[in-house]
Scaffold this active site. Structure first.
Site, mmCIF file in Angstrom:
data_model
loop_
_atom_site.group_PDB
_atom_site.id
_atom_site.type_symbol
_atom_site.label_atom_id
_atom_site.label_comp_id
_atom_site.label_asym_id
_atom_site.label_seq_id
_atom_site.Cartn_x
_atom_site.Cartn_y
_atom_site.Cartn_z
ATOM 1 N N GLU A 1 1.228 -1.239 0.204
ATOM 2 C CA GLU A 1 0.132 -0.185 -0.421
ATOM 3 C C GLU A 1 0.517 1.247 -0.177
ATOM 4 O O GLU A 1 0.838 2.293 0.763
ATOM 5 C CB GLU A 1 -0.809 0.155 1.532
ATOM 6 C CG GLU A 1 -1.832 -1.436 1.067
ATOM 7 C CD GLU A 1 -3.598 -0.397 1.609
ATOM 8 O OE1 GLU A 1 -4.442 -0.179 1.833
ATOM 9 O OE2 GLU A 1 -2.661 -0.796 3.451
ATOM 10 N N HIS B 1 -0.194 5.871 7.908
ATOM 11 C CA HIS B 1 -1.763 4.350 7.669
ATOM 12 C C HIS B 1 -2.127 3.570 7.865
ATOM 13 O O HIS B 1 -0.931 2.556 8.675
ATOM 14 C CB HIS B 1 -1.940 4.180 6.012
ATOM 15 C CG HIS B 1 -2.287 2.983 5.919
ATOM 16 N ND1 HIS B 1 -3.950 3.393 5.471
ATOM 17 C CD2 HIS B 1 -2.402 1.726 5.692
ATOM 18 C CE1 HIS B 1 -5.190 2.187 5.671
ATOM 19 N NE2 HIS B 1 -3.989 1.525 5.194
ATOM 20 N N HIS C 1 -5.291 0.822 10.421
ATOM 21 C CA HIS C 1 -5.988 -0.181 10.601
ATOM 22 C C HIS C 1 -6.869 -0.434 12.271
ATOM 23 O O HIS C 1 -7.465 -1.082 12.440
ATOM 24 C CB HIS C 1 -6.333 -1.764 10.040
ATOM 25 C CG HIS C 1 -5.608 -1.386 9.156
ATOM 26 N ND1 HIS C 1 -4.169 -2.829 9.018
ATOM 27 C CD2 HIS C 1 -5.606 -0.979 7.950
ATOM 28 C CE1 HIS C 1 -3.712 -2.706 7.247
ATOM 29 N NE2 HIS C 1 -4.321 -1.245 6.825
HETATM 30 ZN ZN ZN Z 1 -4.182 -0.815 5.007
#
Ligand code: ZN
Length: 242
Positions: free
Chosen positions: A82, A101, A103
Site C-alpha cells: 500500500e 496509514h 487499521h
Molecule cells: Zn491498509
C-alpha cells in the site's frame, strides 16, 4: 541501510524508527500499518520501512521510494503493497511531509456507518476539523477488490477523498493521516484513535456537543506548539528509558 538514504539527516532516521515503535506501542498499528516521511533533500521521494511489522523496524529497514511507488535503489527490499497511499498523497499535497496509514480498531465503525462522521470531541483532536471524509474504494475498484490501495490509480483516488483535510477514513479498511512534520503525523494518528473511542462512548450516552470549526482550528494550533512534550515521553517509553 538503503544507499538512497545516505544523505538523510540521522535525526530524521532516528525519528522514523521511533515513529514506527511509538505507533505500535500506542496501539495504532499492529503487524500492519506504516508511517512515511518525505525526503527533505528530494521532495519526489519518501522514506518508509520495507514490508515488515512496524514494531520491529530498525534504521537498516528504511528505504527510499519515488512518488509513483518505484523503489529508488536497485535490488531494494520488498516494499509495502500500500505504498501508493503515501506516494499519491505526497504528489497531490505538496504541503504534506509525513503520512501514517493504519487499521486502528476504534476508527473502523466510523468508516462503515455512513451516518456516523468522525468529529473532534475534544481539544486534543482539533486536527479532525469539521469531520473526516470517507474514501469509498468501490467507486474506483468496483465491488470485488481486496480493499488494498495497491495501485497509483487507487492512491490518487484516496488523495482526492482526503482533499485539503488532515485525515481520511477508508471504508471497510482504516484511516490515513497527514502531517506537516513526522511527529505531528504520529500525534494525529494516536489521537484519531482516541477520539474515535471517546466519540463512540459519547454517542452511546446521547448527542455529543462537538468542537466548532473555530475551536478545532485553534486547539490544533495550540497542540502543534506542544507536540514535542508527547514525543519525548513516547520516545523514552519505546526506548525503555522511562
Ligand atoms: Zn491498509
Amino acid at each position: 541501510m538503503d544507499r538512497a538514504l545516505a544523505d538523510i539527516d540521522p535525526a530524521l532516521i532516528e525519528d522514523m524508527v521511533d515513529a514506527n515503535h511509538i505507533l505500535y506501542h500506542l496501539g495504532v498499528v499492529d503487524g500492519f500499518g506504516h508511517v512515511s516521511a518525505r525526503d527533505p533533500n528530494d521532495p519526489s521521494r519518501f522514506i518508509i520501512s520495507r514490508s515488515m511489522a512496524p514494531a520491529l523496524v530498525g534504521a537498516d529497514d528504511l528505504m527510499s521510494i519515488h512518488l509513483d511507488g518505484r523503489p529508488v535503489s536497485d535490488n531494494a527490499p520488498t516494499a509495502y503493497l500500500e505504498r501508493f497511499i503515501h506516494g499519491e498523497i505526497y504528489r497531490a499535497r505538496p504541503d504534506v511531509v509525513a503520512v501514517v496509514h493504519s487499521h486502528s480498531a476504534a476508527v473502523i465503525p466510523f468508516c462503515i456507518v455512513s451516518t456516523a462522521t468522525l468529529k473532534p470531541v475534544y481539544h486534543m483532536s482539533g486536527f479532525i476539523g469539521e469531520g473526516a471524509p470517507v474514501f469509498e474504494i468501490r467507486d474506483t475498484a468496483g465491488s470485488s477488490s481486496d480493499m488494498l490501495v495497491r495501485s497509483n490509480e487507487l492512491g490518487a483516488a484516496l488523495a482526492r477523498s482526503l482533499g485539503g483535510n488532515n485525515i481520511v477514513l477508508m471504508r471497510g479498511h482504516g484511516s490515513t493521516v497527514i502531517g506537516f512534520n513526522l511527529r505531528q503525523a504520529v500525534y494525529r494518528a494516536v489521537y484519531a484513535e482516541l477520539n474515535a473511542k471517546l466519540q463512540a462512548e459519547a454517542l452511546r450516552l446521547g448527542t455529543p456537543n462537538y468542537l466548532t470549526l473555530g475551536e478545532a482550528v485553534e486547539s490544533a494550533k495550540a497542540n502543534d506548539g506542544q507536540q514535542n512534550r508527547s514525543w519525548e515521553l513516547w520516545k523514552r517509553e519505546v526506548r525503555g528509558e522511562r
